[in-house]
Design a protein around this motif. Structure first.
Motif, PDB file in Angstrom:
ATOM      1  N   GLU A  60      -8.044 -14.445  30.587  1.00  0.00           N
ATOM      2  CA  GLU A  60      -7.192 -14.879  31.695  1.00  0.00           C
ATOM      3  C   GLU A  60      -7.890 -14.611  33.024  1.00  0.00           C
ATOM      4  O   GLU A  60      -8.411 -13.533  33.273  1.00  0.00           O
ATOM      5  N   GLY A  61      -7.925 -15.637  33.889  1.00  0.00           N
ATOM      6  CA  GLY A  61      -8.464 -15.474  35.234  1.00  0.00           C
ATOM      7  C   GLY A  61      -9.972 -15.545  35.355  1.00  0.00           C
ATOM      8  O   GLY A  61     -10.514 -15.252  36.423  1.00  0.00           O
ATOM      9  N   GLU A  62     -10.685 -15.950  34.292  1.00  0.00           N
ATOM     10  CA  GLU A  62     -12.139 -16.027  34.380  1.00  0.00           C
ATOM     11  C   GLU A  62     -12.622 -17.472  34.351  1.00  0.00           C
ATOM     12  O   GLU A  62     -11.951 -18.367  33.843  1.00  0.00           O
ATOM     13  N   PRO A  71      -0.843 -25.421  32.828  1.00  0.00           N
ATOM     14  CA  PRO A  71      -1.616 -24.879  31.705  1.00  0.00           C
ATOM     15  C   PRO A  71      -2.115 -23.471  31.985  1.00  0.00           C
ATOM     16  O   PRO A  71      -2.197 -23.035  33.134  1.00  0.00           O
ATOM     17  N   LYS A  72      -2.476 -22.784  30.913  1.00  0.00           N
ATOM     18  CA  LYS A  72      -3.126 -21.477  31.010  1.00  0.00           C
ATOM     19  C   LYS A  72      -4.646 -21.618  30.892  1.00  0.00           C
ATOM     20  O   LYS A  72      -5.380 -20.720  31.290  1.00  0.00           O
ATOM     21  N   VAL A  73      -5.073 -22.739  30.298  1.00  0.00           N
ATOM     22  CA  VAL A  73      -6.498 -22.995  30.094  1.00  0.00           C
ATOM     23  C   VAL A  73      -6.842 -24.337  30.732  1.00  0.00           C
ATOM     24  O   VAL A  73      -6.165 -25.335  30.472  1.00  0.00           O
ATOM     25  N   LEU A  74      -7.879 -24.362  31.565  1.00  0.00           N
ATOM     26  CA  LEU A  74      -8.341 -25.595  32.198  1.00  0.00           C
ATOM     27  C   LEU A  74      -9.770 -25.849  31.740  1.00  0.00           C
ATOM     28  O   LEU A  74     -10.649 -24.993  31.910  1.00  0.00           O
ATOM     29  N   LEU A 118      -8.953 -21.287  41.848  1.00  0.00           N
ATOM     30  CA  LEU A 118      -7.946 -21.592  40.831  1.00  0.00           C
ATOM     31  C   LEU A 118      -7.861 -20.481  39.798  1.00  0.00           C
ATOM     32  O   LEU A 118      -6.772 -20.041  39.414  1.00  0.00           O
ATOM     33  N   ALA A 119      -9.011 -20.022  39.339  1.00  0.00           N
ATOM     34  CA  ALA A 119      -9.042 -18.961  38.337  1.00  0.00           C
ATOM     35  C   ALA A 119      -8.422 -17.679  38.880  1.00  0.00           C
ATOM     36  O   ALA A 119      -7.629 -17.019  38.196  1.00  0.00           O
ATOM     37  N   GLU A 120      -8.756 -17.352  40.127  1.00  0.00           N
ATOM     38  CA  GLU A 120      -8.310 -16.089  40.701  1.00  0.00           C
ATOM     39  C   GLU A 120      -6.834 -16.115  41.114  1.00  0.00           C
ATOM     40  O   GLU A 120      -6.070 -15.204  40.794  1.00  0.00           O
ATOM     41  N   LYS A 121      -6.426 -17.181  41.786  1.00  0.00           N
ATOM     42  CA  LYS A 121      -5.063 -17.229  42.322  1.00  0.00           C
ATOM     43  C   LYS A 121      -4.033 -17.635  41.268  1.00  0.00           C
ATOM     44  O   LYS A 121      -2.916 -17.116  41.237  1.00  0.00           O
ATOM     45  N   GLU A 122      -4.404 -18.564  40.390  1.00  0.00           N
ATOM     46  CA  GLU A 122      -3.462 -19.062  39.393  1.00  0.00           C
ATOM     47  C   GLU A 122      -3.601 -18.340  38.044  1.00  0.00           C
ATOM     48  O   GLU A 122      -2.870 -18.640  37.105  1.00  0.00           O
ATOM     49  N   LYS A 123      -4.553 -17.416  37.956  1.00  0.00           N
ATOM     50  CA  LYS A 123      -4.815 -16.672  36.712  1.00  0.00           C
ATOM     51  C   LYS A 123      -5.131 -17.614  35.555  1.00  0.00           C
ATOM     52  O   LYS A 123      -4.745 -17.372  34.411  1.00  0.00           O
ATOM     53  N   LEU A 124      -5.822 -18.696  35.863  1.00  0.00           N
ATOM     54  CA  LEU A 124      -6.222 -19.660  34.838  1.00  0.00           C
ATOM     55  C   LEU A 124      -7.514 -19.211  34.157  1.00  0.00           C
ATOM     56  O   LEU A 124      -8.365 -18.571  34.773  1.00  0.00           O
ATOM     57  N   SER A 125      -7.650 -19.569  32.889  1.00  0.00           N
ATOM     58  CA  SER A 125      -8.950 -19.482  32.222  1.00  0.00           C
ATOM     59  C   SER A 125      -9.595 -20.851  32.384  1.00  0.00           C
ATOM     60  O   SER A 125      -9.030 -21.852  31.957  1.00  0.00           O
ATOM     61  N   VAL A 126     -10.767 -20.898  33.009  1.00  0.00           N
ATOM     62  CA  VAL A 126     -11.428 -22.175  33.271  1.00  0.00           C
ATOM     63  C   VAL A 126     -12.742 -22.231  32.492  1.00  0.00           C
ATOM     64  O   VAL A 126     -13.604 -21.372  32.660  1.00  0.00           O
ATOM     65  N   LEU A 127     -12.862 -23.230  31.620  1.00  0.00           N
ATOM     66  CA  LEU A 127     -14.110 -23.473  30.912  1.00  0.00           C
ATOM     67  C   LEU A 127     -14.813 -24.631  31.604  1.00  0.00           C
ATOM     68  O   LEU A 127     -14.252 -25.718  31.727  1.00  0.00           O
TER      69      LEU A 127
END
Length: 302
Positions: free
Chosen positions: A29-31, A151-154, A178-187
């Motif tokens: 989460e968040g990375e 989503p939780k994963v982008l 996006l990763a930091e503020k929305e706590k998204l996991s971004v691949l």
């Protein structure tokens, strides 16, 4: 830190050829997680399996605790993705595009449209037709579309492709926020190694359908850092340095050791105390490109 996407021993065979060979990795989460590989490494095939566009031969993909194969609807609702280019209607406005895609969601609050427009910074152009948008704006609109379902994963396949240097920098900063503020996991799959180095927390490097290394960017680069010592007595200096660190060999008449920034002064002092003249200490800090070439045997990046 919570794992949002977990991939276990993922394989894909087409005919008699195994394309993807037992991939295992996870997103936190968040990375921002970078996906790198040369031509034919299998990155796009892997991404297509992660979002359900093609079925794996074996292995498991879990998204927010849901098995992608057995609980597809529950799993995929936690994923937003852009595979290759965003699919947009150029004759509609950005807002109308988002409304169209929002109708496909099982449940949707109109307030979410305003939220995603604000997130991607398109408030001032959202009612203009998409055909008037720059490439960077289209990419942002595509990401807004991917974010509609919260989503939780982008998953982004080449998000900076075709952008100019300013657009690349803006996209990089946007993805990190996006990763930091929305706590998204971004691949992020990309061929721009310098951007991956600046953008990502961790990196997976692929070659020939396998992941050959996963680690955080700082660790990967630190392991490849070297120091070149120019001294007047190679053998004596080498013996002293071996007591302090690992001596990796010689290059152009210089001794090569690992790089430890906080130890260089102490190592130099040992040499000087032994009466060895040190005329040059040259640290060489590698780029992700250097590491990539070394790990993949010099294969060409996509």
């Amino acid at each position: 830190m919570t794992d949002t996407l977990v991939v276990q021993n993922l394989r894909k065979t087409i005919g008699k050829k195994e394309i993807i060979k037992g991939l295992s990795f996870s997103l936190r989460e968040g990375e921002v997680f970078g996906f790198l590989g040369p031509n034919g490494a299998g990155k796009t095939t892997t991404i297509r399996m992660l979002v359900g566009l093609i079925k794996p031969t074996s292995g498991r993909v879990s998204i927010c605790g849901y098995d992608l194969q057995r609980q597809f609807s529950d799993a995929i609702r936690h994923v937003g993705c852009i595979v290759e280019n965003p699919e947009l209607y150029p004759y509609l406005s950005g807002w109308e595009n988002l409304e169209h895609f929002a109708r496909m969601l099982p449940s949707f609050a109109k307030e979410r449209l305003h939220e995603v427009v604000s997130l991607v910074g398109l408030q001032h152009r959202i009612h203009d037709r998409v055909r008037t948008y720059s490439l960077g704006m289209r990419q942002r609109l595509g990401i807004a579309q991917a974010l509609l379902g919260q989503p939780k994963v982008l998953i982004l396949d080449e998000p900076t492709n075709g952008l100019d240097p300013v657009g690349i920098r803006e996209m990089r900063e946007f993805i990190r926020s996006l990763a930091e503020k929305e706590k998204l996991s971004v691949l992020v799959s990309s061929h721009l190694l310098s951007e991956i180095q600046l953008m990502c927390d961790r990196v997976a490097i692929m070659a020939k359908g396998e992941i050959i290394r996963i680690d955080d960017v700082e660790t990967l680069l630190k392991e490849q850092a070297r120091v070149y010592w120019k001294v007047d007595s190679l053998e004596r200096a080498k013996a002293i340095l071996k007591e302090q660190t690992t001596v990796l060999g010689e290059a152009d008449g210089r001794i090569v050791t690992f790089y430890e920034a906080n130890q260089l002064a102490a190592w130099n002092e040992k040499l000087v105390q032994a009466g060895i003249r040190v005329s040059e200490i040259q640290p060489k800090l590698p780029t992700l490109e250097d590491l990539f070439i070394e790990l993949t045997g010099g294969e060409t990046i996509d």
